[in-house]
Scaffold this active site. Structure first.
Site, PDB file in Angstrom:
ATOM      1  N   ARG A  17     -11.317   6.635  -4.356  1.00  0.00           N
ATOM      2  CA  ARG A  17     -10.810   7.193  -3.105  1.00  0.00           C
ATOM      3  C   ARG A  17     -10.713   6.156  -1.989  1.00  0.00           C
ATOM      4  O   ARG A  17     -10.095   6.405  -0.966  1.00  0.00           O
ATOM      5  CB  ARG A  17     -11.665   8.396  -2.679  1.00  0.00           C
ATOM      6  CG  ARG A  17     -11.251   9.659  -3.433  1.00  0.00           C
ATOM      7  CD  ARG A  17     -12.073  10.852  -3.007  1.00  0.00           C
ATOM      8  NE  ARG A  17     -13.423  10.796  -3.549  1.00  0.00           N
ATOM      9  CZ  ARG A  17     -14.447  11.522  -3.087  1.00  0.00           C
ATOM     10  NH1 ARG A  17     -14.270  12.340  -2.076  1.00  0.00           N
ATOM     11  NH2 ARG A  17     -15.633  11.413  -3.636  1.00  0.00           N
ATOM     12  N   ASN A 172     -27.386  17.109   1.750  1.00  0.00           N
ATOM     13  CA  ASN A 172     -28.144  16.072   1.050  1.00  0.00           C
ATOM     14  C   ASN A 172     -27.571  14.701   1.411  1.00  0.00           C
ATOM     15  O   ASN A 172     -26.400  14.420   1.197  1.00  0.00           O
ATOM     16  CB  ASN A 172     -28.013  16.306  -0.464  1.00  0.00           C
ATOM     17  CG  ASN A 172     -28.616  15.170  -1.276  1.00  0.00           C
ATOM     18  OD1 ASN A 172     -29.522  14.480  -0.813  1.00  0.00           O
ATOM     19  ND2 ASN A 172     -28.105  14.985  -2.488  1.00  0.00           N
ATOM     20  N   TYR A 351      -6.214 -25.998  24.175  1.00  0.00           N
ATOM     21  CA  TYR A 351      -6.828 -25.990  22.842  1.00  0.00           C
ATOM     22  C   TYR A 351      -7.766 -27.174  22.702  1.00  0.00           C
ATOM     23  O   TYR A 351      -7.352 -28.323  22.843  1.00  0.00           O
ATOM     24  CB  TYR A 351      -5.773 -26.059  21.731  1.00  0.00           C
ATOM     25  CG  TYR A 351      -6.423 -26.226  20.373  1.00  0.00           C
ATOM     26  CD1 TYR A 351      -7.253 -25.232  19.874  1.00  0.00           C
ATOM     27  CD2 TYR A 351      -6.261 -27.388  19.627  1.00  0.00           C
ATOM     28  CE1 TYR A 351      -7.903 -25.382  18.660  1.00  0.00           C
ATOM     29  CE2 TYR A 351      -6.914 -27.545  18.403  1.00  0.00           C
ATOM     30  CZ  TYR A 351      -7.729 -26.542  17.929  1.00  0.00           C
ATOM     31  OH  TYR A 351      -8.377 -26.681  16.731  1.00  0.00           O
ATOM     32  N   ARG A 425       2.642 -41.794  30.086  1.00  0.00           N
ATOM     33  CA  ARG A 425       3.832 -40.969  30.302  1.00  0.00           C
ATOM     34  C   ARG A 425       4.917 -41.877  30.854  1.00  0.00           C
ATOM     35  O   ARG A 425       4.643 -42.983  31.317  1.00  0.00           O
ATOM     36  CB  ARG A 425       3.534 -39.858  31.309  1.00  0.00           C
ATOM     37  CG  ARG A 425       3.160 -40.402  32.679  1.00  0.00           C
ATOM     38  CD  ARG A 425       2.619 -39.329  33.601  1.00  0.00           C
ATOM     39  NE  ARG A 425       2.496 -39.846  34.958  1.00  0.00           N
ATOM     40  CZ  ARG A 425       1.675 -39.343  35.858  1.00  0.00           C
ATOM     41  NH1 ARG A 425       0.890 -38.342  35.570  1.00  0.00           N
ATOM     42  NH2 ARG A 425       1.643 -39.861  37.068  1.00  0.00           N
TER      43      ARG A 425
HETATM   44  C1  UD1 Z   1     -23.793  12.574  -3.766  1.00  0.00           C
HETATM   45  C2  UD1 Z   1     -24.769  13.710  -3.963  1.00  0.00           C
HETATM   46  C3  UD1 Z   1     -24.589  14.735  -2.864  1.00  0.00           C
HETATM   47  C4  UD1 Z   1     -24.788  14.060  -1.522  1.00  0.00           C
HETATM   48  C5  UD1 Z   1     -23.873  12.850  -1.375  1.00  0.00           C
HETATM   49  C6  UD1 Z   1     -24.250  12.069  -0.148  1.00  0.00           C
HETATM   50  C7  UD1 Z   1     -25.211  13.970  -6.360  1.00  0.00           C
HETATM   51  C8  UD1 Z   1     -24.871  14.713  -7.585  1.00  0.00           C
HETATM   52  N1  UD1 Z   1     -24.554  14.317  -5.267  1.00  0.00           N
HETATM   53  O1  UD1 Z   1     -22.488  13.113  -3.910  1.00  0.00           O
HETATM   54  O2  UD1 Z   1     -25.511  15.809  -3.008  1.00  0.00           O
HETATM   55  O3  UD1 Z   1     -24.549  15.001  -0.483  1.00  0.00           O
HETATM   56  O4  UD1 Z   1     -23.999  11.982  -2.494  1.00  0.00           O
HETATM   57  O5  UD1 Z   1     -23.358  11.026   0.077  1.00  0.00           O
HETATM   58  O6  UD1 Z   1     -26.081  13.127  -6.382  1.00  0.00           O
HETATM   59  N2  UD1 Z   1     -23.252   6.294  -8.163  1.00  0.00           N
HETATM   60  C9  UD1 Z   1     -23.518   5.427  -9.201  1.00  0.00           C
HETATM   61  N3  UD1 Z   1     -23.234   5.790 -10.474  1.00  0.00           N
HETATM   62  C10 UD1 Z   1     -22.713   6.991 -10.769  1.00  0.00           C
HETATM   63  C11 UD1 Z   1     -22.440   7.891  -9.733  1.00  0.00           C
HETATM   64  C12 UD1 Z   1     -22.712   7.513  -8.425  1.00  0.00           C
HETATM   65  O7  UD1 Z   1     -24.007   4.327  -8.956  1.00  0.00           O
HETATM   66  O8  UD1 Z   1     -22.487   7.245 -11.961  1.00  0.00           O
HETATM   67  C13 UD1 Z   1     -23.574   5.899  -6.781  1.00  0.00           C
HETATM   68  C14 UD1 Z   1     -22.335   5.642  -5.903  1.00  0.00           C
HETATM   69  O9  UD1 Z   1     -22.032   4.258  -5.862  1.00  0.00           O
HETATM   70  C15 UD1 Z   1     -22.806   6.083  -4.555  1.00  0.00           C
HETATM   71  C16 UD1 Z   1     -23.838   7.146  -4.847  1.00  0.00           C
HETATM   72  O10 UD1 Z   1     -24.247   6.954  -6.174  1.00  0.00           O
HETATM   73  O11 UD1 Z   1     -23.427   5.032  -3.855  1.00  0.00           O
HETATM   74  C17 UD1 Z   1     -23.272   8.537  -4.644  1.00  0.00           C
HETATM   75  O12 UD1 Z   1     -22.225   8.757  -5.545  1.00  0.00           O
HETATM   76  P1  UD1 Z   1     -20.952   9.595  -5.163  1.00  0.00           P
HETATM   77  O13 UD1 Z   1     -20.082   9.712  -6.354  1.00  0.00           O
HETATM   78  O14 UD1 Z   1     -20.358   9.087  -3.917  1.00  0.00           O
HETATM   79  O15 UD1 Z   1     -21.658  11.021  -4.929  1.00  0.00           O
HETATM   80  P2  UD1 Z   1     -21.145  12.236  -4.064  1.00  0.00           P
HETATM   81  O16 UD1 Z   1     -20.208  13.041  -4.877  1.00  0.00           O
HETATM   82  O17 UD1 Z   1     -20.710  11.764  -2.746  1.00  0.00           O
END
Ligand code: UD1
Ligand code: CA
Length: 453
Positions: A17, A172, A351, A425
């Site tokens: 995204r 969260n 400059y 000059r």
């Molecule tokens: C997650 C939370 C959500 C919270 C939100 C806050 C879960 C299931 N959901 O959702 O409750 O409100 O963050 O921003 O935890 N990441 C990994 N590996 C993965 C998936 C994610 O490293 O396989 C890391 C991403 O880089 C990121 C973080 O985990 O830093 C959150 O992942 P993201 O996919 O953005 O979660 P959200 O759907 O935003």
């Protein structure tokens, strides 16, 4: 706190995204990658051990995350199967045995030590899981905190939430402290039967309760917890960061006339009694000492401004610009990699690059140090109390001695000894009455054209 702690920082997430050629967590806020902001907060809260979960751009992300005072181990999550799966990727580090496992996200860079410590304190108070929540007017996309009688009973992801649950605005943050003794057992129980088919870290709340444990949610300000999923949210985070930092800077004794128009970098240092006028932008590496004034519409990067110096309006200080006490760099001037001595003045349209300018020297309007021959850069050295006349070109390498005077409009290609006058000059010629003759001739041409047409 005497309890041991491992911070597990998740940075392997989905960047789609962001529509970007680089990992989300490398995108800068105030000129510093998001992941480094998170690491700074971790270090500042007294945690030393970090397990970094990386995916795309693993090497660059690890490099950006390696800051002083932290021992960072990287774990590559090859398949992006969710936040629960991501934490388990660091299984080896968790298995070393810590009192607290603190999970934070690399895409929530506004975090400060406060919420990190609050989450750990909740474990010290006897909870097995502590989740940091925040209240927001924009809950869309976040997991919602379901609380009953002061206990956290579940976290419901947006996609799995009922309409009533979506109306909840307590969200969260992703920041979660987990009992180190129970972490691996709890994490192993997470499944992926949900709308996204992912292993949700948030399921830990229901899991720990089903085993008779206790989960709690702790409130913290949104301005420290907002996460970034796209570039519009990145801009919101930048805005929140800037607001917070300006506020701190003003409380530390810096005046800003229109703070909302001033942009600071992550490492900008402004001493007490500095005045920043509207529309000033600081790139990385700037120090401004007490009593200096940065006038409107100036851009500074990698520059040091000593006390009492003034910059702008409309000035540009590039890396290596070093202004001595009381020095002046005025409108439409650019200074790069140059020492400007105390009390020296560069007031207009100039400059100065790869140069040294001595104390109290005056650089006239339109002076240019010609530092570049198309291949190499060369230096210009100007002594103290010298005077460079307006519209002079100083062709480097060249040295101009103390107290020397360069006549206006000169092109200086040879060194000028101390206290000498240099003229480079064409000599002026004056022809008496000649102007009249020219004017008369021109009037005659005009009259001829008129009668002919
Ligand atoms: C997650 C939370 C959500 C919270 C939100 C806050 C879960 C299931 N959901 O959702 O409750 O409100 O963050 O921003 O935890 N990441 C990994 N590996 C993965 C998936 C994610 O490293 O396989 C890391 C991403 O880089 C990121 C973080 O985990 O830093 C959150 O992942 P993201 O996919 O953005 O979660 P959200 O759907 O935003
Ligand atoms: Ca997110």
């Amino acid at each position: 706190m005497s309890r041991t702690c491992l911070a597990v920082i998740l940075a392997a997430g989905d960047s789609t995204r962001m529509k970007s050629s680089m990992s989300k967590v490398l995108h800068p806020v105030a000129g510093l990658p998001m992941i480094a902001h998170v690491m700074k907060a971790v270090a500042a809260s007294g945690i030393g051990d970090v397990a970094l979960v990386v995916g795309r751009d693993a090497e660059k992300v690890s490099a950006a995350a390696s800051i002083d005072g932290l021992s960072v181990g990287s774990f590559v999550q090859t398949e992006r199967l969710g936040t629960g799966h991501a934490v388990l990727t660091a299984r080896e580090a968790i298995a070393r045995g810590y009192d607290d496992i603190l999970v934070a996200y690399g895409d929530a860079p506004l975090i400060t030590p406060g919420p990190l410590m609050a989450a750990r304190q909740a474990l010290a108070d006897g909870n097995d899981i502590a989740v940091i929540g925040f209240h927001t007017e924009r809950p869309t996309g976040y997991g919602r905190l379901l609380v009953e009688n002061g206990e956290l009973v579940a976290i419901r992801e947006e996609k799995d939430a009922s309409e009533a649950e979506r109306a909840i605005t307590w969200c969260n943050s992703g920041l979660m402290a987990i009992s180190g003794a129970k972490a691996l057992d709890l994490l192993a129980r997470i499944g992926n039967a949900n709308a996204k088919g992912e292993y949700y870290l948030t399921d830990l709340v229901e899991i720990v309760r089903s085993l008779g444990g206790r989960a709690v949610a702790v409130d913290a300000p949104e301005a420290e917890l907002a996460g970034c999923n796209n570039r519009a949210e990145l801009a919101v985070i930048e805005k929140l960061w800037q607001e917070r930092r300006r506020h701190e800077v003003m409380l530390s004794g810096v005046s800003m006339i229109a703070p909302e128009t001033v942009f600071l970098a992550h490492d900008t240092v402004l001493h007490q009694d500095v005045l920043i006028e509207p529309n000033v932008v600081f790139g990385p590496g700037v120090v401004v000492e007490s009593g200096a004034v940065i006038h409107a519409f100036s851009h500074l990067e990698g520059a040091h401004v000593a006390s009492g110096a003034t910059v702008g309006p409309f000035a540009r200080l590039r890396p290596g610009a070093n202004l001595g006490e009381g020095a002046k760099v005025g409108n439409f001037c650019e200074v790069k990699k140059a020492e400007i001595g105390p009390g020296a003045k560069i007031n207009h349209l100039t400059y100065i690059g790869d140069a040294f300018i001595g104390a109290e020297t005056n650089i006239g309007a339109g002076t240019i140090t010609c530092n570049y021959d198309g291949v190499n850069k060369h230096e210009t050295h100007i002594g103290a109390h010298a005077f460079i006349g307006s519209n002079s070109a100083l062709v480097a390498p060249v040295t101009i001695g103390d107290g020397a005077l360069v006549a206006s409009g000169s092109v200086i290609t040879e060194d000028v000894p101390a206290h000498a006058l240099a003229l480079g000059r064409a000599r002026q010629e004056v022809k008496p009455e000649r102007a009249k003759a020219i004017r008369e001739r021109n009037l005659a041409i005009k009259a001829m054209k008129k009668s002919g047409s």
